[in-house]
Write an enzyme that holds these catalytic residues in place. Sequence first.
Site, PDB file in Angstrom:
ATOM      1  CG  HIS A  23      -1.673  -1.235   1.485  1.00  0.00           C
ATOM      2  ND1 HIS A  23      -2.912  -1.511   0.969  1.00  0.00           N
ATOM      3  CD2 HIS A  23      -1.316  -2.336   2.197  1.00  0.00           C
ATOM      4  CE1 HIS A  23      -3.301  -2.719   1.359  1.00  0.00           C
ATOM      5  NE2 HIS A  23      -2.335  -3.242   2.095  1.00  0.00           N
TER       6      HIS A  23
ATOM      7  CB  SER B  23      13.013  21.147 -16.801  1.00  0.00           C
ATOM      8  OG  SER B  23      12.249  22.316 -16.973  1.00  0.00           O
TER       9      SER B  23
ATOM     10  CE  LYS C 195      11.620  18.371 -12.422  1.00  0.00           C
ATOM     11  NZ  LYS C 195      10.426  18.901 -13.071  1.00  0.00           N
TER      12      LYS C 195
ATOM     13  CD  GLU D  85       8.399  11.097 -16.352  1.00  0.00           C
ATOM     14  OE1 GLU D  85       8.489  11.579 -15.225  1.00  0.00           O
ATOM     15  OE2 GLU D  85       8.640  11.747 -17.381  1.00  0.00           O
TER      16      GLU D  85
END
Length: 466
Positions: free
Chosen positions: A160, A281, A287, A294
Amino acid sequence: MAQQLWGGRFGENGGQTSDCLTTLNCSLPTDARLFADDIDGSKAYAEALLRAGYLKTLDCEKICKGLELVRFDWIEGWIKFLNTDEDVHTVNERRLCEVVGEVALRLHTGRSRNDQVVTDLKLWLRKGIRETITSLCGVIKAAIQQATVHIGVLMPGYTHMQRAQPIQFSHWLLSHAFALREDCVRLTELRERANIMPLGSGAMAGNPLGIDRVWLAKRLGFSAATQNSMHAVGDRDFVVDFIYYCSLASLHLSRLAEDLIIYTTKEFDFIKIADAFSTGSSLMPQKCNPDSLELVRGISSSICANLTGIMMTIKGTPTTYNKDLQFDKQYCFSSFDQLQQSLRVTEGVIRTMDVHRHQMESALSPDMLATDWAYYLVRKGIPFRKAHHYIGDVVAHAEKMGVDITDISLGDLQKICPHFGVDILNLVDYQVNVEQYNVVGGTATKSITEQLKVLSVFVTDMLKSA
Ligand code: ARG
């Protein structure tokens, strides 16, 4: 003007198909990659015609040599498509005619593109499966390598997404490798099951010219010939299976990617993805984004969409071949290609990632020992349900006092349960706790070493048989 293969019956509009239909009908951009399989199938079929007495030896030789010249054209990139070429089969046949002349007109005797195309796709599938298995093994090997180097590194195991129990980093990583191992097993099983030859089924009724299908199947490396011609030309279940197995593998990669994305956040900082697999980025200079992961997660949607696509294609088709089935190859190749990309990137990410031992081990907290403390009481003879309760009281007491369970004095522990002894102090070390889990499949070093052995043997066997 060149005529379509089936042009004989068509008189209207000067025998010309409308341009928009020609475009929709043309499957060359997709099925050109079957050129070699189509040539292999045709050569074997020519030999079958020779055996059945429909080709003379010399003509058969001419056709087979001609087909090799056509293959050469493809390999050299010399092949040119005409407007009348509908698909890879029509290109190969037209080119063969140009190369060897009239005799080429005998090759299609008793054969239909319906049995031809499904045979070609099955021939391709063997290679598709082999390459997929090889790439899956690449990821498994990368996981084995990192798991071996990092044996003994602990981290929190989650359920969880909440801290559950201490585990080894290698145990977590290999959990993903075992999912990929199942993918290899599924594909191996499909390779066997799908390896039945449809050629000789004709358009759908079979072959009336005495083609020896058993011989032909063997000649093309199939384990048998299909038993029902109508089923054979309309059957794309093996494509559904393949895409489903690709989808499942892509879901496994997606879940691994998701774990890794979480672990690379500053909040966790368990893992650092190599620069080669990250991007920056355009706006925020600090970043470093895990785009690779992804994309792996994202592309799985597209592979699963292909599964829906092929299933919907089949759903509405009446028995035997219908042109809808031409789309099968798009779904099949796109799933294969996307999974290949995803596997390569995943392998690269795993091989090059940095594992932050300190961060992982700092994330362990004494509450994660609660289960092992319950087992401690069980070893003293207390029923588990009761032990669970006692430790629940210990945790509640620690919370009330604002301390960790390991800070509670032995006296206070004994007030909660008299069975606590001084040996509970042995169970405040995460490493010791982890090493208790030495069953087959556990997180102890002994169990992980066994997992590594099982996976290594598996990969070696797979690559040998692939
Ligand atoms: N290009 C077709 C396909 O991929 C080949 C079979 C065509 N058969 C036919 N009867 N038009 O499915």
